[in-house]
Design an enzyme around this catalytic site. Structure first.
Site, PDB file in Angstrom:
ATOM      1  CB  SER A   1      40.028  43.651  39.248  1.00 35.92           C
ATOM      2  OG  SER A   1      40.464  42.675  39.139  1.00 35.92           O
TER       3      SER A   1
ATOM      4  CG  HIS B   1      49.997  41.225  47.955  1.00 38.37           C
ATOM      5  ND1 HIS B   1      49.666  40.170  47.211  1.00 38.37           N
ATOM      6  CD2 HIS B   1      49.536  42.272  47.280  1.00 38.37           C
ATOM      7  CE1 HIS B   1      48.777  40.567  46.047  1.00 38.37           C
ATOM      8  NE2 HIS B   1      48.754  41.795  46.227  1.00 38.37           N
TER       9      HIS B   1
ATOM     10  N   GLY C   1      43.890  40.374  40.010  1.00 36.39           N
ATOM     11  CA  GLY C   1      44.059  40.166  38.843  1.00 36.39           C
ATOM     12  C   GLY C   1      43.120  39.391  37.685  1.00 36.39           C
TER      13      GLY C   1
ATOM     14  N   GLY D   1      47.334  46.947  41.199  1.00 36.21           N
ATOM     15  CA  GLY D   1      48.257  45.875  40.448  1.00 36.21           C
ATOM     16  C   GLY D   1      48.368  46.162  39.063  1.00 36.21           C
ATOM     17  N   GLY D   2      47.712  45.337  38.293  1.00 34.61           N
ATOM     18  CA  GLY D   2      47.999  45.283  36.855  1.00 34.61           C
ATOM     19  C   GLY D   2      47.917  46.849  36.009  1.00 34.61           C
TER      20      GLY D   2
ATOM     21  CD  GLU E   1      49.907  38.602  43.787  1.00 33.76           C
ATOM     22  OE1 GLU E   1      50.812  39.270  43.820  1.00 33.76           O
ATOM     23  OE2 GLU E   1      49.014  38.915  43.352  1.00 33.76           O
TER      24      GLU E   1
ATOM     25  CG  ASN F   1      52.031  45.398  44.275  1.00 33.81           C
ATOM     26  OD1 ASN F   1      53.220  45.178  44.065  1.00 33.81           O
ATOM     27  ND2 ASN F   1      51.176  44.419  45.045  1.00 33.81           N
ATOM     28  CD1 TRP F   2      54.123  49.440  39.775  1.00 32.88           C
ATOM     29  CD2 TRP F   2      56.211  49.704  39.094  1.00 32.88           C
ATOM     30  NE1 TRP F   2      54.563  50.790  39.478  1.00 32.88           N
ATOM     31  CE2 TRP F   2      55.704  51.112  38.946  1.00 32.88           C
ATOM     32  CE3 TRP F   2      57.692  49.766  38.867  1.00 32.88           C
ATOM     33  CZ2 TRP F   2      56.227  52.304  38.407  1.00 32.88           C
ATOM     34  CZ3 TRP F   2      58.558  50.938  38.429  1.00 32.88           C
ATOM     35  CH2 TRP F   2      57.828  51.888  38.216  1.00 32.88           C
ATOM     36  CE  LYS F   3      49.993  42.099  42.361  1.00 28.64           C
ATOM     37  NZ  LYS F   3      48.831  41.401  42.025  1.00 28.64           N
TER      38      LYS F   3
ATOM     39  CD  GLU G   1      45.414  44.025  47.471  1.00 27.93           C
ATOM     40  OE1 GLU G   1      45.466  44.749  46.407  1.00 27.93           O
ATOM     41  OE2 GLU G   1      46.195  43.310  47.756  1.00 27.93           O
TER      42      GLU G   1
HETATM   43  P1  PGA Z   1      45.295  43.896  40.611  1.00 26.03           P
HETATM   44  O1  PGA Z   1      46.368  43.539  41.877  1.00 26.03           O
HETATM   45  O2  PGA Z   1      44.871  45.441  40.592  1.00 26.03           O
HETATM   46  O3  PGA Z   1      45.968  43.413  39.410  1.00 26.03           O
HETATM   47  O4  PGA Z   1      43.991  42.966  40.784  1.00 26.03           O
HETATM   48  C1  PGA Z   1      46.001  44.141  43.059  1.00 26.03           C
HETATM   49  C2  PGA Z   1      46.969  43.828  43.968  1.00 26.03           C
HETATM   50  O5  PGA Z   1      47.325  42.564  44.218  1.00 26.03           O
HETATM   51  O6  PGA Z   1      47.445  44.534  44.810  1.00 26.03           O
END
Ligand code: PGA
Length: 241
Positions: A204, A93, A166, A225-226, A95, A8-10, A160
């Site tokens: 993470s 998600h 993150g 994500g990251g 977020e 997930n590149w966000k 998640e």
């Molecule tokens: P993260 O994000 O790997 O940076 O913790 C995961 C996500 O939000 O899907």
């Protein structure tokens, strides 16, 4: 079923950096066993899908609208994602649940729209730190599953924990195992095909913890994500699967 390693590149990536990442993934993938997916920002989906065409790495969106078309300024429909080469879409998600106030009912409507258009939805659930500390994590996630999935759900769930996203903090392997077992039981009781649905872990996931997490029963892959923005890290996570 093969594990799914989804990136997930966000809200990261302009034309040059997204293309560079996609080219590097294409070069580095080799004969990796898991199913691989990247979800770039909407503006880069078409270009990334073109670069990854034929590589075996699939492309997805990070959200779609619940309606098929019409007067919804700024929104993107499931058919639009399909049209530019997406085959998956991340929905609900945390977020978006937090920033856009997305409710379970809205996530469910989006899930139905995605499936109707031919996309595979990845529906995200997970508790806050306060909910975990209060011992409410199963109740919260159970309610999200009951409210966010249509009865005939055929897609992917991503568990998640919000406090792990993150932050570099990850639940214990025992806690991941017990939440995935809980989610599996919920899916089996609510959906005819619940036993066969993939449940991803997200929050993470890094090269250093991926193998241990991906070995947990009922963990069918990872939503990353990251680390998905760093080619070597994303490929190392895929190798760990
Ligand atoms: P993260 O994000 O790997 O940076 O913790 C995961 C996500 O939000 O899907």
């Amino acid at each position: 079923m093969r594990p799914l390693i989804a990136g997930n590149w966000k809200m990261n990536g302009l034309t040059a950096s997204s293309a560079a990442l996609a080219h590097a993934l294409r070069q580095g993938i080799g004969d990796l066993a898991p199913e691989m997916l990247v979800c770039p920002p909407a503006t880069q989906i078409a270009a990334v899908a073109t670069i990854l065409d034929g590589s075996g790495i699939r492309v997805g969106g990070q959200d779609c609208h619940a309606q098929t078309q019409g007067a919804h300024t700024g929104e993107i429909s499931a058919a639009m994602l399909m049209d530019v080469g997406a085959s998956y879409v991340i929905l609900g998600h945390s977020e978006r649940r937090a920033d856009q106030g997305e409710t379970d009912a809205l996530v469910r409507a989006k899930t139905e729209a995605a499936v109707a258009a031919g996309l595979i939805p990845i529906v995200c659930v997970g508790e806050t730190e306060a909910q975990r500390l209060a011992g409410d994590h199963e109740a919260v996630v159970g309610a999200q599953i009951a409210g966010s999935l249509p009865p005939d759900f055929a897609g992917v769930i991503a568990y998640e924990p919000i406090w792990a996203i993150g932050t570099g903090r990850v639940p214990t392997i025992g806690d991941i195992a017990s939440m995935h077992a809980f989610i599996r039981a919920q899916l089996v009781s609510l959906h005819p095909n619940g036993g066969g649905l993939r449940i991803l872990y997200g929050g993470s996931v890094k090269p250093g913890n991926a193998a241990e997490i991906l070995a947990v029963p009922d963990v069918g892959g990872a939503l990353v994500g990251g680390a998905s923005l760093v080619v070597d890290d994303f490929l190392a996570i895929a190798r760990a699967a």
